[in-house]
Design a protein around this motif. Structure first.
Motif, PDB file in Angstrom:
ATOM      1  N   ASN A  36      -7.293 -16.610   4.812  1.00  0.00           N
ATOM      2  CA  ASN A  36      -5.928 -16.087   4.806  1.00  0.00           C
ATOM      3  C   ASN A  36      -5.598 -15.431   3.482  1.00  0.00           C
ATOM      4  O   ASN A  36      -4.873 -14.428   3.421  1.00  0.00           O
ATOM      5  N   GLU A  37      -6.112 -15.999   2.402  1.00  0.00           N
ATOM      6  CA  GLU A  37      -5.855 -15.413   1.096  1.00  0.00           C
ATOM      7  C   GLU A  37      -6.480 -14.026   0.988  1.00  0.00           C
ATOM      8  O   GLU A  37      -5.876 -13.102   0.437  1.00  0.00           O
ATOM      9  N   GLU A  38      -7.715 -13.854   1.526  1.00  0.00           N
ATOM     10  CA  GLU A  38      -8.364 -12.532   1.497  1.00  0.00           C
ATOM     11  C   GLU A  38      -7.592 -11.534   2.348  1.00  0.00           C
ATOM     12  O   GLU A  38      -7.386 -10.384   1.943  1.00  0.00           O
ATOM     13  N   ASP A  39      -7.174 -11.964   3.541  1.00  0.00           N
ATOM     14  CA  ASP A  39      -6.372 -11.066   4.394  1.00  0.00           C
ATOM     15  C   ASP A  39      -5.079 -10.690   3.701  1.00  0.00           C
ATOM     16  O   ASP A  39      -4.606  -9.546   3.793  1.00  0.00           O
ATOM     17  N   GLU A  44      -1.754  -6.784   1.001  1.00  0.00           N
ATOM     18  CA  GLU A  44      -0.976  -6.380  -0.163  1.00  0.00           C
ATOM     19  C   GLU A  44      -1.479  -5.055  -0.722  1.00  0.00           C
ATOM     20  O   GLU A  44      -0.683  -4.237  -1.182  1.00  0.00           O
ATOM     21  N   GLU A  45      -2.828  -4.814  -0.701  1.00  0.00           N
ATOM     22  CA  GLU A  45      -3.380  -3.568  -1.196  1.00  0.00           C
ATOM     23  C   GLU A  45      -2.936  -2.391  -0.322  1.00  0.00           C
ATOM     24  O   GLU A  45      -2.571  -1.321  -0.831  1.00  0.00           O
ATOM     25  N   GLU A  51       3.143   2.210  -0.462  1.00  0.00           N
ATOM     26  CA  GLU A  51       4.283   2.357  -1.367  1.00  0.00           C
ATOM     27  C   GLU A  51       4.066   3.514  -2.329  1.00  0.00           C
ATOM     28  O   GLU A  51       4.993   4.268  -2.643  1.00  0.00           O
ATOM     29  N   GLN A  52       2.817   3.670  -2.784  1.00  0.00           N
ATOM     30  CA  GLN A  52       2.512   4.799  -3.662  1.00  0.00           C
ATOM     31  C   GLN A  52       2.733   6.117  -2.939  1.00  0.00           C
ATOM     32  O   GLN A  52       3.243   7.088  -3.516  1.00  0.00           O
TER      33      GLN A  52
END
Length: 602
Positions: A36-39, A44-45, A51-52
């Motif tokens: 879950n942390e990797e996903d 987020e990336e 967003e950029q």
């Protein structure tokens, strides 16, 4: 207390039973937590990149559009290409520039022009234009050529947060060869035709010569002179020069003169020259005064035509008071106005015994062509006539074929006579005729090429090649395209003269009326060496499979498949296990309590 100890023991044993299961659940939960942390980091990336992108656009639409209506270019000319740039977005564009990023090799910038030009600020809704001075190569072939312009500019609320914006667009230039202008400095020469006269005249005869002249121009001629000039020895008994004023356009007139031979004239063929020329030898215009007209005065070329009459003069040397006889050719034909190489034709000739008293015998007539141009077919080029009575004629036909490599020109055919009179005296004579040879005009046209790389909304290139495979020049060659499309530029191409062994091409840039197909026809017209007009056609009908432009990935939102929160699932499973264990323990506790109450009652 005993009951509480039993419950404690039960709980302890239950815990021991479920401990491995709980340990496995915990281990699985920890592993799932790592995934879950990797996903989460990947998500987020993606959000950061999105967003950029949104930040780059600064939450409003940034766009420009380019427009142009380029002229049709011709080879070896200078032209101006104008591009219009309009700000169709919601933000001012600062420090704007435009650059020619793809320039065809057939076109170059002139005057040291730079491929990049500064535009400056373009405010929302405004537009500006940029000019490029270009030179088209003299060797540029007719066709459609792409040219790409690239726009760059900055947008934002201040210099500190400016963002870069770029946009490019490809246009298509149509290049044709410069048409050779027809010679407009001269009128067409008059035609001298319908010449009639006797082939032979004897001493004391008068020959009536008639002929007509025609003005082939669409304008009247102010003043012309018509002359009849026979060789010395033949005299014009009537008027020999005629002056005609205001000769009408496309008009025709017949003239008549009377000719006779002088006493000193020899026995031979006499040429008669017919001439039509302007009275002013340097300049000739139509009946309208050049002072009242803005047109440049034109010159009327002189027309000349020759004919001939044979004068059968009395021989100085006579045998028994009778003239020596002669054989001449009085008329001949070869099946048309000209003959073609590698083609068979019949040569029909009529021969006349000019003697009014002598019979000719053992007559042999031989024909030979200049440079061996004509070859007799299935026969000899000589023939034999047993005899010819006085003033009689004989007609003979021999089939000839023109050699394949014969050039276009008038070829002389020599006729040699050998014969005898009634006393066996050997006599000879010579004559000649002329036969024009005309090489075939052979225009070969390829099929129209199948359009390639068809883009939706863009014009289609229609092109073909053509060749002069004959040995004569093709004149005034022109082609015109038409069909279910709109041509961008001109739909015609004037080649002018196409020399033997040369080739050229024709192409147009056409916007189809139906995006899925295009059909039409290309009409060719040209003039052969003899002045006749020929036509040819090439039809085409193509199915189009337009390729849609590639979508802008930057404008497509990333679509992510839904993900489940595995941590919540694991917690739910754990709670469910605890609840189940609690229910089981409660039931056992209630059962034991009830059993104890029964024991106390007893």
């Amino acid at each position: 207390m005993k009951i509480n100890k039993k419950i404690a023991c039960f709980i302890l044993s239950t815990a021991l039973i479920f401990t491995p299961f709980l340990v496995n659940i915990h281990s699985y939960a920890e592993t799932t937590s790592i995934d879950n942390e990797e996903d989460k980091r990947e998500q987020e990336e993606r959000e950061r990149q999105e967003e950029q992108r949104r930040q780059k656009e600064r939450d409003y639409y940034v766009a420009v559009e380019m427009y142009s209506d380029f002229p049709k270019l011709k080879n070896d000319t200078q032209n101006t290409l104008t591009v219009q740039i309009k700000n169709t977005g919601g933000s001012h564009l600062e420090k704007s520039k435009i650059k020619v990023s793809a320039l065809p090799g057939e076109i170059s910038l002139t005057g040291g022009s730079s491929t990049t030009q500064n535009i400056g600020t373009i405010y929302v809704g405004n537009q500006t234009s940029v000019n490029y001075e270009v030179q088209v190569s003299k060797d540029a072939k007719t066709g459609t050529y792409p040219i790409t312009f690239e726009f760059t500019g900055n947008y934002g609320t201040s210099v500190e947060n400016y963002k870069a914006y770029s946009y490019s667009k490809t246009f298509y230039l149509n290049i044709t060869k410069t048409e050779k202008e027809k010679d407009k400095s001269q009128y067409k020469p008059f035609l001298i035709q319908n010449i009639k006269h006797p082939a032979i005249i004897n001493k004391g005869d008068v020959a009536d010569l008639t002929f007509s002249i025609k003005n082939p121009n669409d304008k009247p001629m102010s003043s012309i002179k018509v002359s009849v000039s026979p060789d010395e020895g033949i005299v014009n008994q009537t008027q020999g020069v005629f002056v005609e004023n205001n000769f009408p356009a496309n008009g025709e007139k017949t003239f008549n003169v009377k000719l006779f031979a002088q006493d000193k004239a020899e026995k031979k063929n006499y040429s008669i020259k017919l001439t039509v020329e302007p009275t002013n030898p340097t300049e000739q215009t139509d009946s309208k005064s050049s002072e009242d007209s803005n047109e440049t005065p034109k010159i009327l070329p002189t027309s000349t035509q020759y004919t001939g009459i044979f004068y059968n003069a009395p021989d100085k040397d006579e045998v028994d008071g009778v003239k020596n006889p002669q054989i001449i050719i009085s008329s001949y034909s070869y099946g048309g106005t000209y003959v073609e190489p590698n083609q068979q034709f019949p040569l029909t000739m009529s021969f006349v015994n000019t003697s009014s008293q002598k019979v000719l015998r053992n007559i042999k007539i031989s024909l030979s062509a200049e440079e061996g141009t004509f070859i007799a077919v299935n026969s000899s080029n000589s023939f034999y006539i047993d005899s010819m009575s006085p003033n009689s004629s004989v007609t003979k036909t021999i089939n000839f074929v023109t050699k394949p490599d014969a050039t276009t020109k008038t070829v002389a055919m020599t006729i040699d006579y050998t014969y005898e009179d009634t006393k066996g005296t050997a006599l000879t004579a010579k004559d000649s005729i002329s036969i024009p040879v005309m090489q075939k005009t052979l225009l070969s046209i390829d099929d129209v090429a199948q359009p390639q790389d068809v883009m939706e909304g863009e014009p289609v290139n229609i092109s073909l090649n053509f060749y002069n495979l004959g040995k004569t020049k093709i004149s005034n060659l022109k082609m015109v395209a038409s069909g279910d499309f709109t041509v961008q530029g001109e739909n015609s191409y004037f080649v002018g003269n196409l020399e033997p062994g040369k080739n050229d091409s024709f192409s147009i840039s056409a916007m189809p009326n139906d995006p899925n197909k295009i059909s039409g026809v290309i009409d060719f017209t040209y003039e052969k060496l003899d002045g006749s007009i020929e036509t040819a056609q090439k039809k085409f009908n193509f199915t189009l499979n337009p390729i849609s432009p590639m979508p802008d990935n930057n404008n497509m939102d990333d679509i992510q498949p839904p993900k489940h929160d595995n941590k919540i699932i694991y917690i739910g499973v754990g709670i469910a296990v605890v609840i189940i264990i609690g229910i089981i323990l409660k039931k056992r506790h209630n059962k034991r309590k009830k059993s104890q109450e029964l024991d106390l009652d007893e």
